[in-house]
Design a protein around this motif. Structure first.
Motif, PDB file in Angstrom:
ATOM      1  N   ARG A 289     -26.963 -14.886   3.071  1.00 35.23           N
ATOM      2  CA  ARG A 289     -26.080 -15.998   2.540  1.00 35.23           C
ATOM      3  C   ARG A 289     -25.294 -16.711   1.521  1.00 35.23           C
ATOM      4  N   GLY A 290     -24.119 -15.680   0.828  1.00 29.57           N
ATOM      5  CA  GLY A 290     -24.451 -15.347  -0.463  1.00 29.57           C
ATOM      6  C   GLY A 290     -22.362 -15.247  -1.082  1.00 29.57           C
ATOM      7  N   ASP A 291     -22.671 -15.471  -2.090  1.00 27.90           N
ATOM      8  CA  ASP A 291     -21.142 -15.196  -2.501  1.00 27.90           C
ATOM      9  C   ASP A 291     -20.694 -13.504  -3.098  1.00 27.90           C
ATOM     10  N   ALA A 292     -22.545 -13.356  -3.820  1.00 30.09           N
ATOM     11  CA  ALA A 292     -22.188 -11.691  -4.461  1.00 30.09           C
ATOM     12  C   ALA A 292     -21.105 -10.819  -4.003  1.00 30.09           C
ATOM     13  N   PHE A 293     -21.892 -10.611  -1.931  1.00 33.18           N
ATOM     14  CA  PHE A 293     -21.725  -9.490  -1.584  1.00 33.18           C
ATOM     15  C   PHE A 293     -21.153 -10.687  -0.357  1.00 33.18           C
ATOM     16  N   TRP A 296     -22.102  -8.445   3.654  1.00 31.60           N
ATOM     17  CA  TRP A 296     -22.404  -9.447   3.727  1.00 31.60           C
ATOM     18  C   TRP A 296     -23.084 -10.707   4.367  1.00 31.60           C
ATOM     19  N   GLN A 297     -22.157 -11.098   4.710  1.00 30.74           N
ATOM     20  CA  GLN A 297     -22.441 -12.750   5.220  1.00 30.74           C
ATOM     21  C   GLN A 297     -22.929 -12.952   6.846  1.00 30.74           C
ATOM     22  N   GLY A 298     -23.737 -13.224   6.579  1.00 35.47           N
ATOM     23  CA  GLY A 298     -24.085 -13.970   7.951  1.00 35.47           C
ATOM     24  C   GLY A 298     -25.757 -12.625   8.548  1.00 35.47           C
ATOM     25  N   PRO A 341     -30.784 -17.566  -5.249  1.00 39.30           N
ATOM     26  CA  PRO A 341     -29.599 -18.466  -5.733  1.00 39.30           C
ATOM     27  C   PRO A 341     -28.179 -17.588  -6.125  1.00 39.30           C
ATOM     28  N   ASP A 342     -29.161 -17.090  -6.779  1.00 38.16           N
ATOM     29  CA  ASP A 342     -27.522 -15.874  -8.025  1.00 38.16           C
ATOM     30  C   ASP A 342     -27.307 -15.424  -6.546  1.00 38.16           C
ATOM     31  N   GLY A 343     -27.206 -15.608  -5.382  1.00 35.20           N
ATOM     32  CA  GLY A 343     -26.573 -14.618  -4.128  1.00 35.20           C
ATOM     33  C   GLY A 343     -26.980 -13.455  -4.567  1.00 35.20           C
ATOM     34  N   TYR A 344     -28.097 -12.120  -5.246  1.00 32.97           N
ATOM     35  CA  TYR A 344     -27.654 -10.969  -5.571  1.00 32.97           C
ATOM     36  C   TYR A 344     -29.583 -11.084  -4.066  1.00 32.97           C
ATOM     37  N   LEU A 345     -29.515  -9.623  -4.475  1.00 33.76           N
ATOM     38  CA  LEU A 345     -30.866  -9.448  -3.528  1.00 33.76           C
ATOM     39  C   LEU A 345     -31.560  -9.931  -4.434  1.00 33.76           C
ATOM     40  N   TYR A 346     -33.070  -9.314  -4.225  1.00 38.15           N
ATOM     41  CA  TYR A 346     -34.655  -8.823  -4.748  1.00 38.15           C
ATOM     42  C   TYR A 346     -35.264  -8.068  -3.814  1.00 38.15           C
ATOM     43  N   LEU A 347     -35.703  -7.061  -4.543  1.00 37.34           N
ATOM     44  CA  LEU A 347     -36.332  -6.096  -3.592  1.00 37.34           C
ATOM     45  C   LEU A 347     -37.886  -6.427  -4.166  1.00 37.34           C
ATOM     46  N   PRO A 361     -23.723  -6.945  -7.474  1.00 33.35           N
ATOM     47  CA  PRO A 361     -22.486  -6.335  -7.158  1.00 33.35           C
ATOM     48  C   PRO A 361     -22.056  -5.119  -8.479  1.00 33.35           C
ATOM     49  N   ALA A 362     -21.655  -4.024  -7.901  1.00 32.57           N
ATOM     50  CA  ALA A 362     -21.136  -2.487  -9.099  1.00 32.57           C
ATOM     51  C   ALA A 362     -20.216  -3.360 -10.172  1.00 32.57           C
ATOM     52  N   SER A 363     -19.418  -3.972  -9.417  1.00 30.55           N
ATOM     53  CA  SER A 363     -18.391  -4.113 -11.059  1.00 30.55           C
ATOM     54  C   SER A 363     -18.304  -5.840 -10.863  1.00 30.55           C
TER      55      SER A 363
END
Length: 363
Positions: A289-293, A296-298, A341-347, A361-363
């Motif tokens: 649930r984020g805005d960066a991608f 991918w929503q949901g 919280p920034d909408g990025y994925l963390y691994l 995102p790449a750009s």
């Protein structure tokens, strides 16, 4: 912050549209990192399986000294410090939860504790729950947690590997999910209450080793993934009081190749939403649930150990309609995946010299 020089379009299944991303290394030198929590000030807490809690400052610097006050854990093979999760009122209370293995090689199981974090160390630690019975060995602990909207907590547990038949015994906690109030008490609407043969903490039974859990607040669904043996990893939707069949039903076979059961499904048990055969060894799970991608929503993201990937589960109205393999270029066992919280994925990569990686995102 070190940046990996990887720019690519992810490999696809079923002709899905490309999702361009860049991988950034936030922190290195983590010993078998297991779980991640995001702090209100922009920092992060990371657990290391050998028993350390590490602080990553808001600027991305990994503090050299571990956080003080972590409970003593039993650390061997799969045993150790597992999940860290912030309380809903963490910004005011400073409370957080830790799951971990306690005991020794002859008698151990999963424990849940709570303490206050003041930015430097933990204080006021208390044990809220310990799974029973204590078991021999150092495998299959579960250890993931999720908060439900009614201020209860669900903790995943494993079957102890050598005790798989006990996953069908509601008289113990092996191979189950348990639901607790935030102070460790048993909620008065738990599904096994009133059954004198069952443990009151139980929420569902018949699991093998649940290491991914997500609550979808938009669909009011609790979803888990769990390790199968050789094949038969599962994604399940949890219904209170349900039995998910292990080891009487499975799509997998034993590590020797021997049949565990002749049944993949039986009417008495809740079948999986999907299974992975051969195994990918699912570990963590996140709901995007984020805005960066936006594409991918949901969708669900499942990290995988043996698969050395993250599996994106594309959903339509909550139903998985396709899958996409991501991040294989890391060549790493991936222990956890989170949405920041920034909408990025963390691994988190599961190695003796593991890393915390951010997907942007790449750009």
């Amino acid at each position: 912050m070190k940046r990996l020089s990887i720019w690519l379009a992810a490999p696809l299944l079923a002709g899905l549209a490309h999702a361009d991303y860049r991988l950034e290394t936030v922190a290195e030198g983590l010993e078998h990192p297991w779980s991640l929590a995001f702090l209100p000030d922009g920092g992060m807490l990371v657990t290391e399986r050998p028993g350390r809690l590490r602080l990553v400052d808001a600027d991305g610097a990994l503090r050299e000294a571990p956080v003080a006050g972590v409970p003593e854990v039993f650390a061997e093979a799969q045993a150790g410090l597992f999940e860290v999760m912030l309380a809903p009122d963490f910004a005011d209370s400073g409370l957080l939860y830790l799951s971990y293995a306690y005991g020794d090689i002859t008698a151990n199981n999963t424990c849940l504790g709570r303490a206050r974090f003041n930015g430097e160390g933990l204080s006021g630690g208390e044990v809220l729950f310990c799974a029973s019975p204590a078991k021999r060995g150092a495998a299959h602990y579960g250890g993931r947690m999720a908060l439900l909207p009614d201020d209860t907590l669900v903790l995943t547990l494993g079957d102890g590997f050598d005790y798989r038949e006990q996953a069908q015994n509601a008289g113990n906690h092996l191979g189950s999910l348990v639901r607790l109030s935030l102070d460790g008490r048993v909620p008065d609407d738990n599904p096994f209450l009133g059954d004198d043969r069952a443990r009151p903490e139980l929420y569902s039974i018949g699991h093998r080793n649940v290491q991914g859990i997500v609550y979808d607040d938009q669909r009011d669904e609790l979803l888990i993934n769990e390790h199968g043996p050789r094949g038969g990893d599962e994604l399940n939707r949890i219904q209170p009081g349900a039995n998910y069949g292990w080891p009487l039903t499975t799509h997998g076979v034993d590590y020797t190749g021997a049949r565990i059961t002749p049944f993949r499904e039986l009417p008495a048990f809740t079948p999986p939403l999907l299974h992975w055969t051969p195994s990918i060894a699912p570990s963590g799970m996140a709901l995007y649930r984020g805005d960066a991608f936006p594409d991918w929503q949901g969708d669900l993201f499942v990290s995988a150990l043996a698969g050395q990937q993250v599996r994106r589960l594309i959903r339509d109205e909550g139903r998985v309609v396709d899958q996409q393999v991501l991040f294989e270029e890391l060549g790493a066992r991936i222990r956890d995946v989170r949405v920041g919280p920034d909408g990025y994925l963390y691994l988190l990569t599961d190695h003796a010299d593991g890393a915390l990686i951010r997907v942007v995102p790449a750009s």
